[in-house]
Design a protein around this motif. Structure first.
Motif, PDB file in Angstrom:
ATOM      1  N   ALA A  37     -51.398 -62.949 -13.648  1.00 24.78           N
ATOM      2  CA  ALA A  37     -51.780 -64.344 -14.145  1.00 24.78           C
ATOM      3  C   ALA A  37     -53.077 -64.808 -13.587  1.00 24.78           C
ATOM      4  CB  ALA A  37     -50.613 -65.158 -14.104  1.00 24.78           C
ATOM      5  N   GLY A  38     -53.600 -64.098 -12.406  1.00 17.93           N
ATOM      6  CA  GLY A  38     -54.585 -64.802 -11.916  1.00 17.93           C
ATOM      7  C   GLY A  38     -54.223 -65.934 -10.859  1.00 17.93           C
ATOM      8  N   THR A  39     -53.135 -66.295 -10.517  1.00 17.63           N
ATOM      9  CA  THR A  39     -52.497 -67.372  -9.867  1.00 17.63           C
ATOM     10  C   THR A  39     -53.059 -67.000  -8.373  1.00 17.63           C
ATOM     11  OG1 THR A  39     -50.929 -67.927 -11.470  1.00 17.63           O
ATOM     12  CG2 THR A  39     -50.730 -68.899  -9.062  1.00 17.63           C
ATOM     13  N   LEU A  40     -52.577 -65.859  -7.782  1.00 19.03           N
ATOM     14  CA  LEU A  40     -52.698 -65.258  -6.931  1.00 19.03           C
ATOM     15  C   LEU A  40     -54.190 -64.510  -6.552  1.00 19.03           C
ATOM     16  CD1 LEU A  40     -49.487 -63.640  -5.719  1.00 19.03           C
ATOM     17  CD2 LEU A  40     -50.326 -65.805  -4.804  1.00 19.03           C
ATOM     18  N   SER A  41     -54.904 -64.854  -5.462  1.00 18.61           N
ATOM     19  CA  SER A  41     -56.298 -64.277  -5.203  1.00 18.61           C
ATOM     20  C   SER A  41     -56.200 -62.848  -4.997  1.00 18.61           C
ATOM     21  CB  SER A  41     -56.903 -65.142  -4.371  1.00 18.61           C
ATOM     22  OG  SER A  41     -56.975 -66.277  -4.616  1.00 18.61           O
ATOM     23  N   ALA A  42     -55.216 -62.361  -4.137  1.00 18.77           N
ATOM     24  CA  ALA A  42     -54.922 -61.385  -3.630  1.00 18.77           C
ATOM     25  C   ALA A  42     -53.640 -61.067  -2.903  1.00 18.77           C
ATOM     26  CB  ALA A  42     -56.097 -60.650  -2.522  1.00 18.77           C
ATOM     27  N   VAL A  43     -53.164 -59.857  -2.867  1.00 15.21           N
ATOM     28  CA  VAL A  43     -51.879 -59.505  -2.249  1.00 15.21           C
ATOM     29  C   VAL A  43     -51.948 -58.456  -1.253  1.00 15.21           C
ATOM     30  CG1 VAL A  43     -49.545 -58.739  -2.431  1.00 15.21           C
ATOM     31  CG2 VAL A  43     -50.481 -60.217  -4.194  1.00 15.21           C
ATOM     32  N   LEU A  44     -51.445 -58.763   0.048  1.00 11.47           N
ATOM     33  CA  LEU A  44     -51.741 -57.681   1.240  1.00 11.47           C
ATOM     34  C   LEU A  44     -50.363 -56.926   1.004  1.00 11.47           C
ATOM     35  CD1 LEU A  44     -52.900 -59.799   3.998  1.00 11.47           C
ATOM     36  CD2 LEU A  44     -54.169 -58.882   2.235  1.00 11.47           C
ATOM     37  N   HIS A  45     -50.460 -55.591   0.623  1.00  7.97           N
ATOM     38  CA  HIS A  45     -49.445 -54.909   0.173  1.00  7.97           C
ATOM     39  C   HIS A  45     -49.479 -53.459   0.973  1.00  7.97           C
ATOM     40  CE1 HIS A  45     -46.511 -52.839  -2.362  1.00  7.97           C
ATOM     41  NE2 HIS A  45     -47.237 -51.962  -2.544  1.00  7.97           N
ATOM     42  N   HIS A  46     -48.204 -52.994   1.197  1.00  9.92           N
ATOM     43  CA  HIS A  46     -47.980 -51.517   1.975  1.00  9.92           C
ATOM     44  C   HIS A  46     -46.921 -50.872   1.103  1.00  9.92           C
ATOM     45  CE1 HIS A  46     -45.335 -54.301   3.826  1.00  9.92           C
ATOM     46  NE2 HIS A  46     -44.464 -53.425   4.249  1.00  9.92           N
ATOM     47  N   ASP A  47     -46.799 -49.549   1.267  1.00  8.33           N
ATOM     48  CA  ASP A  47     -45.952 -48.712   0.627  1.00  8.33           C
ATOM     49  C   ASP A  47     -44.472 -48.903   0.982  1.00  8.33           C
ATOM     50  OD1 ASP A  47     -44.580 -46.767  -0.871  1.00  8.33           O
ATOM     51  OD2 ASP A  47     -46.275 -45.444  -0.803  1.00  8.33           O
ATOM     52  N   LEU A  48     -43.591 -49.683   0.295  1.00  8.39           N
ATOM     53  CA  LEU A  48     -42.218 -49.714   0.682  1.00  8.39           C
ATOM     54  C   LEU A  48     -41.651 -48.201   0.917  1.00  8.39           C
ATOM     55  CD1 LEU A  48     -40.858 -52.826  -0.948  1.00  8.39           C
ATOM     56  CD2 LEU A  48     -42.098 -52.541   1.452  1.00  8.39           C
ATOM     57  N   ARG A  49     -41.755 -47.555   0.082  1.00  5.90           N
ATOM     58  CA  ARG A  49     -41.201 -46.081  -0.001  1.00  5.90           C
ATOM     59  C   ARG A  49     -41.713 -45.320   1.076  1.00  5.90           C
ATOM     60  NH1 ARG A  49     -40.698 -43.321  -5.887  1.00  5.90           N
ATOM     61  NH2 ARG A  49     -39.714 -41.902  -4.583  1.00  5.90           N
ATOM     62  N   ALA A  50     -43.111 -45.279   1.476  1.00  8.62           N
ATOM     63  CA  ALA A  50     -43.311 -44.587   2.602  1.00  8.62           C
ATOM     64  C   ALA A  50     -42.644 -45.210   3.879  1.00  8.62           C
ATOM     65  CB  ALA A  50     -44.873 -44.599   2.777  1.00  8.62           C
ATOM     66  N   ASP A  51     -42.472 -46.395   4.204  1.00 11.46           N
ATOM     67  CA  ASP A  51     -41.778 -47.218   4.960  1.00 11.46           C
ATOM     68  C   ASP A  51     -40.539 -46.514   5.195  1.00 11.46           C
ATOM     69  OD1 ASP A  51     -44.164 -48.641   5.728  1.00 11.46           O
ATOM     70  OD2 ASP A  51     -43.350 -50.399   4.929  1.00 11.46           O
ATOM     71  N   ALA A  52     -39.706 -46.709   3.843  1.00 11.35           N
ATOM     72  CA  ALA A  52     -38.270 -46.378   3.882  1.00 11.35           C
ATOM     73  C   ALA A  52     -38.149 -45.020   4.451  1.00 11.35           C
ATOM     74  CB  ALA A  52     -37.744 -46.500   2.597  1.00 11.35           C
ATOM     75  N   HIS A  53     -39.068 -43.982   4.032  1.00 17.60           N
ATOM     76  CA  HIS A  53     -38.871 -42.694   4.393  1.00 17.60           C
ATOM     77  C   HIS A  53     -39.265 -42.560   5.839  1.00 17.60           C
ATOM     78  CE1 HIS A  53     -39.107 -38.456   3.398  1.00 17.60           C
ATOM     79  NE2 HIS A  53     -40.126 -38.198   4.346  1.00 17.60           N
ATOM     80  N   LEU A  54     -40.118 -43.028   6.424  1.00 20.33           N
ATOM     81  CA  LEU A  54     -40.758 -43.104   7.882  1.00 20.33           C
ATOM     82  C   LEU A  54     -39.161 -43.494   8.829  1.00 20.33           C
ATOM     83  CD1 LEU A  54     -42.333 -42.494  10.178  1.00 20.33           C
ATOM     84  CD2 LEU A  54     -43.335 -44.614   9.859  1.00 20.33           C
ATOM     85  N   ALA A  55     -38.667 -44.574   8.448  1.00 26.47           N
ATOM     86  CA  ALA A  55     -37.529 -45.362   8.922  1.00 26.47           C
ATOM     87  C   ALA A  55     -36.669 -44.311   9.209  1.00 26.47           C
ATOM     88  CB  ALA A  55     -37.214 -46.518   8.514  1.00 26.47           C
ATOM     89  N   CYS A  56     -36.103 -43.645   8.028  1.00 20.82           N
ATOM     90  CA  CYS A  56     -35.065 -42.777   8.022  1.00 20.82           C
ATOM     91  C   CYS A  56     -35.152 -41.507   8.910  1.00 20.82           C
ATOM     92  CB  CYS A  56     -34.642 -42.234   6.356  1.00 20.82           C
ATOM     93  SG  CYS A  56     -33.860 -43.714   5.351  1.00 20.82           S
ATOM     94  N   ARG A  57     -36.367 -40.937   8.919  1.00 30.72           N
ATOM     95  CA  ARG A  57     -36.879 -40.045   9.497  1.00 30.72           C
ATOM     96  C   ARG A  57     -36.682 -40.100  10.992  1.00 30.72           C
ATOM     97  NH1 ARG A  57     -39.268 -35.517   7.652  1.00 30.72           N
ATOM     98  NH2 ARG A  57     -40.752 -35.294   9.449  1.00 30.72           N
ATOM     99  N   MET A  58     -37.191 -41.296  11.389  1.00 29.30           N
ATOM    100  CA  MET A  58     -37.087 -41.798  12.753  1.00 29.30           C
ATOM    101  C   MET A  58     -35.462 -41.843  13.249  1.00 29.30           C
ATOM    102  SD  MET A  58     -40.161 -44.759  12.855  1.00 29.30           S
ATOM    103  CE  MET A  58     -39.557 -45.291  14.661  1.00 29.30           C
ATOM    104  N   LEU A  59     -34.783 -42.458  12.466  1.00 33.67           N
ATOM    105  CA  LEU A  59     -33.353 -42.255  12.665  1.00 33.67           C
ATOM    106  C   LEU A  59     -32.856 -40.956  13.012  1.00 33.67           C
ATOM    107  CD1 LEU A  59     -31.952 -45.314  10.435  1.00 33.67           C
ATOM    108  CD2 LEU A  59     -32.700 -45.276  12.979  1.00 33.67           C
ATOM    109  N   LEU A  60     -33.167 -40.073  12.124  1.00 33.10           N
ATOM    110  CA  LEU A  60     -32.914 -38.527  12.131  1.00 33.10           C
ATOM    111  C   LEU A  60     -33.325 -38.041  13.275  1.00 33.10           C
ATOM    112  CD1 LEU A  60     -33.226 -37.248   8.527  1.00 33.10           C
ATOM    113  CD2 LEU A  60     -31.264 -38.060   9.532  1.00 33.10           C
TER     114      LEU A  60
END
Length: 337
Positions: free
Chosen positions: A289-312
């Motif tokens: 809608a143009g209400t937000l100027s920008a969003v600082l985004h990161h890949d949640l799936r990549a985060d989830a994958h890394l977190a699980c691999r760190m636990l393994l």
């Protein structure tokens, strides 16, 4: 050259003779670099095969514990569930323990209960408090690895942290706000969900430090303890707008951006620059809608994958899992994924 295999195994994997492999392993002269590369690749392939055999048929139960608004926990749950099949040949199941609000004792009680019920690892987004540190330490002392997510608890014995560099994210937000406001001397409003989360504190510190480094004298005010919930944050933003007529920019650290937008509309005020975090459903809609100027985004799936691999890896089922801060992507209405 370090390795854990017999010369015969490496020769079979690489397709080279045992004599050639022996020369490479002992770094003798007269061997082409391409041949050395083949031997190195064969060793990496054998490492991968050994890991797959080690994981084959093994079952792991991972618990995800978060205090965060539903819009974020919903997005992260979807990311975890999407990535679990990619951890094959291991079989990883997940349990989720989410709350939008809560006290530190409630978080500690959840972590202790998980430890008593049994789990192979915990991913946690929690306040950085002495009580939480002690709860994480109790889990790790019982042989249960813990990975912190989005906001760290560095004083604990957690296996590692997964997420963005929060100070860098705050500095990025400051740069965008300063560039877009230009010569307009507007006050900037920072909205947080809670000062108890280290990640939010680091974002605010990064924002303020970067803004000072630009040599501007912009006033910055903040509101906190909203839990990132719309009902709470709308009243807090309304009060801030009434008390500060110069507010024309927002850095939303803790969310609740639909409510922040409503507060500006109710006062008839314009928000010249509005920076937020994460492409959840609310922010996606506001960005379009143009209400937000920008969003600082990161890949949640990549985060989830890394977190699980760190636990393994912490359980000895994997090796060589490298950790690094999640890349921060600046998303505008014109480059939405």
């Amino acid at each position: 050259m370090k390795h854990r295999y017999k010369v015969r195994e490496i020769a079979q994997q690489s397709g080279l003779s045992e004599a050639t492999v022996d020369r490479v392993l002992h770094e003798r002269p007269g061997v082409r670099e391409s041949t050395r590369a083949e031997v190195q690749q064969a060793i990496r392939d054998l490492d991968k095969q050994r890991t797959q055999l080690k994981l084959s048929g093994r079952k792991f139960l991972v618990d995800v514990v978060m205090q965060s608004p539903e819009r974020f926990t919903t997005a992260f749950r979807a990311a975890v569930e999407a990535e679990l099949p990619a951890l094959a040949p291991a079989v990883v199941r997940s349990r989720f323990h989410f709350r939008e609000t809560g006290s530190t004792p409630a978080m500690v009680e959840t972590l202790d209960r998980i430890g008593a019920r049994g789990t192979q690892g915990v991913i946690v987004k929690a306040p950085d408090s002495v009580e939480v540190v002690e709860a994480i330490d109790r889990l790790t002392a019982a042989g249960i690895p813990v990975v912190t997510y989005a906001t760290d608890v560095p004083g604990s014995s957690r296996a590692g942290y997964v997420g963005i560099d929060n100070r860098a994210a705050g500095a990025t937000a400051a740069y965008l706000v300063d560039q877009w406001l230009g010569e307009v001397s507007s006050t900037v409003l920072i909205t947080l969900s809670s000062n108890a989360f280290r990640g939010e504190e680091e974002r605010e510190m990064g924002f303020r430090a970067a803004l000072r480094s630009f040599g501007t004298d912009r006033a910055v005010i903040d509101i906190a303890e909203s839990d990132g919930l719309d009902a709470t944050i709308e009243s807090l933003v309304l009060r801030a707008l009434e008390q500060n007529p110069d507010i024309a920019a927002v850095y939303s650290i803790g969310g609740g951006n639909v409510a922040t937008t409503r507060a500006f509309e109710r006062t008839g005020r314009a928000c010249r620059v509005f920076i937020a975090h994460d492409l959840d459903e609310d922010n996606t809609r506001l960005l379009r809608a143009g209400t937000l100027s920008a969003v600082l985004h990161h890949d949640l799936r990549a985060d989830a994958h890394l977190a699980c691999r760190m636990l393994l890896q912490a359980r000895g089922a994997l090796g060589g899992v490298a950790t690094a801060a999640s890349p921060i992507r600046v998303v505008t209405p014109y480059n939405q994924p």
